[in-house]
Design a protein around this motif. Sequence first.
Motif, short mmCIF file in Angstrom:
data_model
loop_
_atom_site.label_atom_id
_atom_site.label_comp_id
_atom_site.label_asym_id
_atom_site.label_seq_id
_atom_site.Cartn_x
_atom_site.Cartn_y
_atom_site.Cartn_z
N PRO A 193 -6.07 3.15 -1.54
CA PRO A 193 -5.44 1.89 -1.13
C PRO A 193 -5.86 1.45 0.28
N LEU A 194 -6.05 2.43 1.17
CA LEU A 194 -6.49 2.10 2.53
C LEU A 194 -7.85 1.43 2.50
N LEU A 195 -8.77 1.99 1.70
CA LEU A 195 -10.11 1.41 1.62
C LEU A 195 -10.09 0.06 0.91
N ALA A 196 -9.30 -0.05 -0.15
CA ALA A 196 -9.23 -1.31 -0.89
C ALA A 196 -8.73 -2.44 0.02
N ALA A 197 -7.72 -2.14 0.83
CA ALA A 197 -7.18 -3.16 1.74
C ALA A 197 -8.21 -3.52 2.81
N ALA A 198 -8.93 -2.52 3.31
CA ALA A 198 -9.95 -2.78 4.34
C ALA A 198 -11.08 -3.63 3.79
N ILE A 199 -11.48 -3.38 2.55
CA ILE A 199 -12.53 -4.19 1.91
C ILE A 199 -12.04 -5.62 1.73
N GLU A 200 -10.80 -5.78 1.30
CA GLU A 200 -10.26 -7.12 1.01
C GLU A 200 -10.19 -7.98 2.26
N ARG A 201 -9.85 -7.35 3.40
CA ARG A 201 -9.73 -8.16 4.62
C ARG A 201 -11.04 -8.23 5.40
N GLY A 202 -12.12 -7.70 4.84
CA GLY A 202 -13.43 -7.82 5.47
C GLY A 202 -13.67 -6.86 6.61
N GLU A 203 -12.86 -5.82 6.69
CA GLU A 203 -13.03 -4.84 7.77
C GLU A 203 -14.24 -3.95 7.53
#
Length: 222
Positions: free
Chosen positions: A155-165
């Motif tokens: 989930p940490l990686l999925a959220a980071a990908i979604e926000r363009g981090e």
Amino acid sequence: MEELSNSSNELAVADDTLETLSRAERRDQQIQRILDAAKACFVRSGFQGASMQQICAEVGMSPGALYRYFPSKEAIVEAICEADRQDDMTCFGALRDATSAVDGLIAGAMAHIAHTSMKGSAPLFAEMRSESMRNEAIRATVDGHKGEVAAMIEPLLAAAIERGEVNPPVELPILMAVLMSIGEGMAINDLPARGVPLDKLEIALRAMMEGMLRPAKNTPAE
């Protein structure tokens, strides 16, 4: 005479302590003794070579007493993995407070590396992973443990990908498979025990993570 008196007093205190333990506490102590004995037998003789009789001898317990706690070696491995799971929840708790995906992964990984090295878990981990290739019950236990760790990271990686981090070069499931395999390799090799300083290991690990995740130079505000 004074030394003998002191020894007698120490034994009396120990006996009093045992008497004050609750039934649940005494059971927990017995379980821990069995798990420690089983770990020693698995490392020394391998999972296949270590019999329940050897574990009984190691812990100083009759087979009948041991089987009241664990009906099989597979059940013992499941209990060992459960204890490791609790440690992993603590080590990877850093993910929840991370300011970035890379920082969270580095903090969790370094906490786990330091903890497993301090416990000397590498030989046991390697033996259990090897046995999981042959034994379906052990495989289910080991894979279940890995799945719980992955469920904290994904989930940490999925959220980071979604926000363009971050912008990894492969899909998230493939990225997760690679990260989990790297984690397994590091746990088995125990690099700190081989003389690799933790600060140098963190530098190398960060460079590897940044190469795989490709973090944006300017992380978008949440």
